[in-house]
Design an enzyme around this catalytic site. Structure first.
Site, PDB file in Angstrom:
ATOM      1  CG  HIS A   1      -2.097  -0.938   0.995  1.00  0.00           C
ATOM      2  ND1 HIS A   1      -3.297  -0.811   1.653  1.00  0.00           N
ATOM      3  CD2 HIS A   1      -2.229  -2.014   0.190  1.00  0.00           C
ATOM      4  CE1 HIS A   1      -4.120  -1.785   1.266  1.00  0.00           C
ATOM      5  NE2 HIS A   1      -3.481  -2.521   0.381  1.00  0.00           N
TER       6      HIS A   1
ATOM      7  CG  HIS B   1      -4.778 -11.612  -2.080  1.00  0.00           C
ATOM      8  ND1 HIS B   1      -5.877 -11.153  -2.774  1.00  0.00           N
ATOM      9  CD2 HIS B   1      -4.279 -10.510  -1.432  1.00  0.00           C
ATOM     10  CE1 HIS B   1      -6.029  -9.855  -2.575  1.00  0.00           C
ATOM     11  NE2 HIS B   1      -5.060  -9.446  -1.758  1.00  0.00           N
TER      12      HIS B   1
END
Ligand code: HEM
Length: 698
Positions: free
Chosen positions: A85, A249
């Protein structure tokens, strides 16, 4: 954006601080902490023992802290999300965003919905930051924490490029939004959720797309376009996109223990933005009661280990949508689809997918890579390690900005557009200068031609991501040579060809900059009203092609005033420097070749001689909007049909921050020439991270 790191000794000559030029903006909005004011000390950062930091980080990953318990005893997932992020805010349109600067510590990025609870992740890292002090910047620490997390859980990593410079506040992220600055520069015109370039994300406050689906609707196929477009705006292709989503993920979990949320956020509660509202007692809001995104579950049954189970799970089950405990749409597996290697049936209640994950099944290209990565771990290893390194490093610019040593520092990657080394012995630049001076005598227009060529070559530089500049002389190749703004420059290159041929070790990049510099100096001397002291340092080399520079194409903005201010910021110029450069000599014939009716200079002054006439003409005339015969927007002087200005010129007069400098220059030619010399030298050397070879200057 931060303090300049160009190594040319003249890079900042006569110029105001080349640091962040827009620190005055919305200061009250920004949180400046003392800890963030650490100086960047390149020699300290270069001497950092990266292996020691990695060893500390590996220990940290599995040492649980009571302040914020780790999922499954491992902080790896959280650290990967922190790093991605931080870096994922990068957008190639203007080079803004990215983890260089570590502005995620400040508003506005700190308050983005997607950065919920990352304050906890950064707090956990404070002891390591303090241990290494200035040698380890926040930007480097965040990226290294994510990278070491990946490695410590068994995935391959390509390496680590150190050298990020921490910003002292969040001003350089204001244009990422949501702020008035972003609305001016990069408005989201189709509506939040469907934002397009210039924004990097589709949804304000998120990194790329809404995980729940386009506009929150759980329809996987509707997410495909947004994923492709937003990853594309950060320079990622389909294979990189799929590898990053499924590789990322493979680790960690989503957090949405109950529907009541994470808390008010930093704007309302700066000291404890997300206390967490799920559960009760000492574990309220933490551990199993964490609320971050509002989704709940992990993608695989082994979220602290590197596997390609994510892809096998996607393909190996039928998935149905349902509302998770956090009240958001997510997907759960039902029956098996027969692919081998997916999670065991007994584990089914433990895994989930987001609508954005499900989208990888809905597009032929995404599905192709999903299948490849589900069957071939080696293919995923290669794709993920390279894509992760690119994601982390893209905003650092050329390879020469990377500090560190092999094997931790990998060799130059294609996205770093590495240039060849300069020859051992450079050309005699004083002799080259004399030849250029000879060419200037053959045609009075050559001065304007050479300065324009050098300016167009160098002004692609972006202080935001260190891309562009004249080093490499990529202006000779497509796409740059085809840009309308570079029309006619092929003819100017032809004029210089004999000089290039005469000096075998002379690069085009050095010749272009030296010709422009010599021309500007000569034009000021010819004006007889002053001189500019311009130093030139050689050592630039030539690229073999123009690949990778399409992102540098001149940006279009909503109007000329926004363009003027933003172009200066992106280049790292102060308004004072930008105004000085606007007063550079300009030939009428060249303006006409660009489609304008003419120029502000109706005589030799301004066309082949360099003084402050431009500012006098700009300020002493009334400019009326008109269109040239070829349809270009321009302004003509009231009462003088021969004088024309471009919208960017008139924007200087109309913008108080810029007009004041124009007034000062109009009054004082010496002051103007000094400012022009400083700004010119800064732009010409902005991309010299390598430093002049052997310090050869003329
Ligand atoms: C977690 C969405 C791409 C790595 C999450 C979460 C969401 C999400 C909603 C849950 C956050 C929480 O509640 O704690 C998305 C979407 C993506 C995307 C929509 C793009 C379409 C990526 C990429 C990476 C990544 C490219 C890294 C390469 C992770 C990791 C976690 C995570 C490691 C787990 C965090 C933890 O364990 O605390 N993601 N993500 N994601 N994401 Fe992504």
């Amino acid at each position: 954006m931060h303090a300049a790191v160009a190594k040319c000794p003249y890079a900042t000559a006569g110029a105001a601080s080349p640091g962040n030029p827009h620190r005055h903006l919305s200061r009250s909005l920004l949180q400046v902490s003392a800890a963030s004011l650490a100086k960047f000390d390149q020699s300290k950062v270069a001497s950092l023992d990266v292996n020691a930091v990695k060893a500390d980080l590996k220990k940290f990953m599995v040492t649980e802290q009571a302040s914020w318990p780790a999922d499954l005893g491992h902080y790896g997932g959280l650290m990967i999300r922190l790093a991605w992020h931080c870096a994922g805010s990068y957008r190639s349109w203007d080079g803004r965003g990215g983890c260089d600067g570590a502005r995620q510590r400040f508003l506005p990025e700190m308050a983005w919905d997607d950065n919920t609870n990352l304050d906890k992740a950064r707090k956990l890292l404070v002891p390591i930051k303090e241990k290494y002090g200035d040698a380890l910047t926040w930007g480097d620490l965040i990226v290294l924490a994510g990278t070491t997390a990946i490695e410590s859980m068994g995935a391959p990593v390509l390496g680590f490029c150190a050298g990020r410079i921490d910003d002292v506040d969040g001003t350089a992220s204001l244009e990422l939004g949501p702020t008035p600055e972003q609305q001016a520069v990069a408005p989201c015109t189709r509506g939040d959720g469907m934002c397009e370039q210039p924004l990097g994300q589709t949804t304000m406050g998120l990194i790329y797309v809404n995980p729940e689906g386009l506009m929150g609707n759980p329809v996987p196929k509707n997410s495909v376009a947004g994923i492709r477009s937003s990853f594309g705006r950060m320079g990622m292709n389909d294979s990189e996109t799929v590898a990053l989503i499924g590789g990322g993920h493979a680790f960690g979990k989503t957090h949405g223990a109950c529907p009541t949320g994470a808390g008010p956020g930093p704007l309302k509660s700066p000291s404890n933005p997300w206390p967490g509202t799920c559960g009760s007692g000492p574990m309220k809001g933490r551990g199993p009661n964490t609320f971050t995104s509002g989704f709940e579950g992990s993608w695989t049954t082994r979220p602290t280990e590197w596997t390609n189970q994510y892809f096998r799970n996607l393909l190996g089950f039928e998935w149905v949508k349902h509302k998770g405990p956090g009240g958001h749409w997510q997907w759960k597996p039902t029956s098996r689809k027969g692919a081998s290697g997916a999670a065991a049936t007994a584990d089914l209640p433990n895994i989930m997918m987001l609508t954005a994950d499900m989208a990888l099944l809905e597009d032929p290209e995404y599905l192709k890579y999903t299948k490849i990565f589900s069957q071939d771990l080696e293919a995923l290893n290669t794709a993920f390690s390279h894509a992760w390194y690119k994601l982390m490093t893209r905003d650092m610019g050329p390879y020469s900005r990377c500090l560190g040593k092999a094997p931790m520092l990998p060799p130059p990657q294609p996205f770093q557009l590495q240039l060849p080394a300069p020859p051992a012995k450079l050309a005699d630049f004083n002799a080259v200068k004399a030849d250029v001076a000879g060419l200037l005598k053959t045609d009075t227009e050559n001065a304007a031609k050479f300065t324009r060529l050098a300016w167009q070559c160098a002004n692609t530089f972006r202080a935001t991501d260190y891309a562009g500049g004249c080093n490499g002389a990529r202006i000779r190749f497509s796409p740059q040579k085809d840009w309308p703004s570079n029309k006619g420059l092929d003819q100017v290159l032809k004029l210089l060809e004999p000089v290039k041929k005469k000096y075998p070790s002379l690069s085009w990049a050095d010749l272009i900059v030296l010709a422009g510099t010599t021309a500007l100096q000569q034009a000021a001397a010819d004006a007889g009203s002053g001189s500019v002291d311009l130093k030139f340092c050689g050592g630039r080399t030539d690229a073999a092609d123009g690949k990778g520079t399409d992102v540098l194409e001149p940006r279009s903005y909503v109007n000329a005033s926004v363009a003027l201010a933003d172009n200066a910021k992106v280049m790292g110029l102060t308004p004072r420097e930008a105004v000085a450069l606007a007063g550079m000599l300009r030939s009428t014939a060249q303006q006409q070749s660009l489609g304008y009716s003419g120029s502000w200079a109706s005589s030799a002054a301004g066309q082949s001689r360099q003084d402050n006439s431009y500012f006098k003409v700009l300020l002493n005339n009334i400019w009326e909007p008109s269109k040239s015969a070829s349809g270009k927007d321009e302004f003509k002087a009231k009462g003088n049909a021969k004088l024309f200005m471009m919208p960017s010129d008139v924007a200087i007069k109309r913008s108080p921050a810029f007009a004041a400098h124009a007034g000062e220059y109009a009054k004082d030619n010496a002051k103007f020439l000094q400012a022009l010399a400083g700004a010119w030298t800064k732009v010409m050397n902005a991309d010299r991270f390598d430093g002049p070879a052997g310090n050869v200057c003329a």
